[in-house]
Design an enzyme around this catalytic site. Sequence first.
Site, mmCIF file in Angstrom:
data_model
loop_
_atom_site.group_PDB
_atom_site.id
_atom_site.type_symbol
_atom_site.label_atom_id
_atom_site.label_comp_id
_atom_site.label_asym_id
_atom_site.label_seq_id
_atom_site.Cartn_x
_atom_site.Cartn_y
_atom_site.Cartn_z
ATOM 1 N N ASN A 171 19.436 11.195 46.595
ATOM 2 C CA ASN A 171 20.422 12.299 46.122
ATOM 3 C C ASN A 171 19.677 13.299 45.465
ATOM 4 O O ASN A 171 18.993 13.401 44.196
ATOM 5 C CB ASN A 171 21.307 11.446 45.129
ATOM 6 C CG ASN A 171 22.402 12.065 44.711
ATOM 7 O OD1 ASN A 171 22.321 13.177 44.066
ATOM 8 N ND2 ASN A 171 23.623 11.727 44.658
ATOM 9 N N ASP A 179 21.812 1.994 39.525
ATOM 10 C CA ASP A 179 22.969 1.635 40.099
ATOM 11 C C ASP A 179 24.090 1.799 39.076
ATOM 12 O O ASP A 179 23.912 1.356 37.874
ATOM 13 C CB ASP A 179 22.869 0.155 40.601
ATOM 14 C CG ASP A 179 24.106 -0.228 41.440
ATOM 15 O OD1 ASP A 179 24.052 0.256 42.521
ATOM 16 O OD2 ASP A 179 25.146 -1.207 41.002
HETATM 17 P P1 IMP Z 1 25.471 4.980 42.386
HETATM 18 O O1 IMP Z 1 25.050 3.569 42.205
HETATM 19 O O2 IMP Z 1 24.934 6.135 41.249
HETATM 20 O O3 IMP Z 1 25.202 5.511 43.675
HETATM 21 O O4 IMP Z 1 27.320 5.035 41.895
HETATM 22 C C1 IMP Z 1 27.871 4.217 42.647
HETATM 23 C C2 IMP Z 1 29.378 4.657 42.769
HETATM 24 O O5 IMP Z 1 29.725 4.618 41.245
HETATM 25 C C3 IMP Z 1 29.257 6.122 42.864
HETATM 26 O O6 IMP Z 1 29.367 6.332 44.522
HETATM 27 C C4 IMP Z 1 30.579 6.589 42.537
HETATM 28 O O7 IMP Z 1 31.767 6.038 43.239
HETATM 29 C C5 IMP Z 1 30.526 5.682 41.365
HETATM 30 N N1 IMP Z 1 29.872 6.770 40.167
HETATM 31 C C6 IMP Z 1 28.713 6.457 39.555
HETATM 32 N N2 IMP Z 1 28.398 7.502 38.619
HETATM 33 C C7 IMP Z 1 29.340 8.336 38.797
HETATM 34 C C8 IMP Z 1 29.672 9.645 38.181
HETATM 35 O O8 IMP Z 1 28.938 9.961 37.279
HETATM 36 N N3 IMP Z 1 30.752 10.208 38.151
HETATM 37 C C9 IMP Z 1 31.852 9.656 39.478
HETATM 38 N N4 IMP Z 1 31.541 8.469 39.993
HETATM 39 C C10 IMP Z 1 30.489 7.719 39.747
#
Ligand code: IMP
Length: 197
Positions: free
Chosen positions: A10, A71
Amino acid sequence: MKKVIFATGNEGKMREIRSILADTFPEILSMREAGIETDAAEDGATYEENALIKARAVAAADGESIVLADDSGLEIDFLDKEPGVYSARYMGEDTSYRVKNASLIRRLEGVPEERRSARFVCAIAAVLPDGRELTVRAAIEGRIGYEEKGSNGFGYDPIFYVPELGKTTAELTEEEKNLVSHRGKALRLMKEELKKL
Ligand code: IMP
């Protein structure tokens, strides 16, 4: 100083990671930049386990860098901390956040302000070349709003209202969000832990 690989594809995250870690780690690569591909199943029961699963998979392919992975998720107290570690998969990975956010607002219909508490949580894991592992966790507290507000950020940002700021995290600029966000805080914590090693 060791090279750092952050296990993400990302670009937004990479910008944030670079801006926070650059003063300590001059060389920070994304997985793609490091030429590593993994698709480890994120099937852990906690944010820490999932972050470790990702970091270990990259570390197994590299061996000489500090590997970091994160995560995160949204915990809504009224929904027993749902969607939690399933935040990305809530209602299906391919369902739009318009639909996911509308669903969460609907599930909180009639719930008063003081019971709409929620937080974004972020765990970051590090796997070192000698096999040592560490994790940190941080959160930002807020409330689930009554409608979507703001167009910055991603995911659940438009419904995550931060009372102290009087805004949702989707109404913050990227820089403003990085100063207060779960991920920004966790990255700064991890930087301090790595400096101690
Ligand atoms: P990841 O582990 O950072 O990919 O986050 C997992 C999921 O949590 C994302 O796909 C969002 O649905 C939610 N999420 C995590 N961080 C954020 C944020 O800063 N804003 C909005 N949604 C978040």
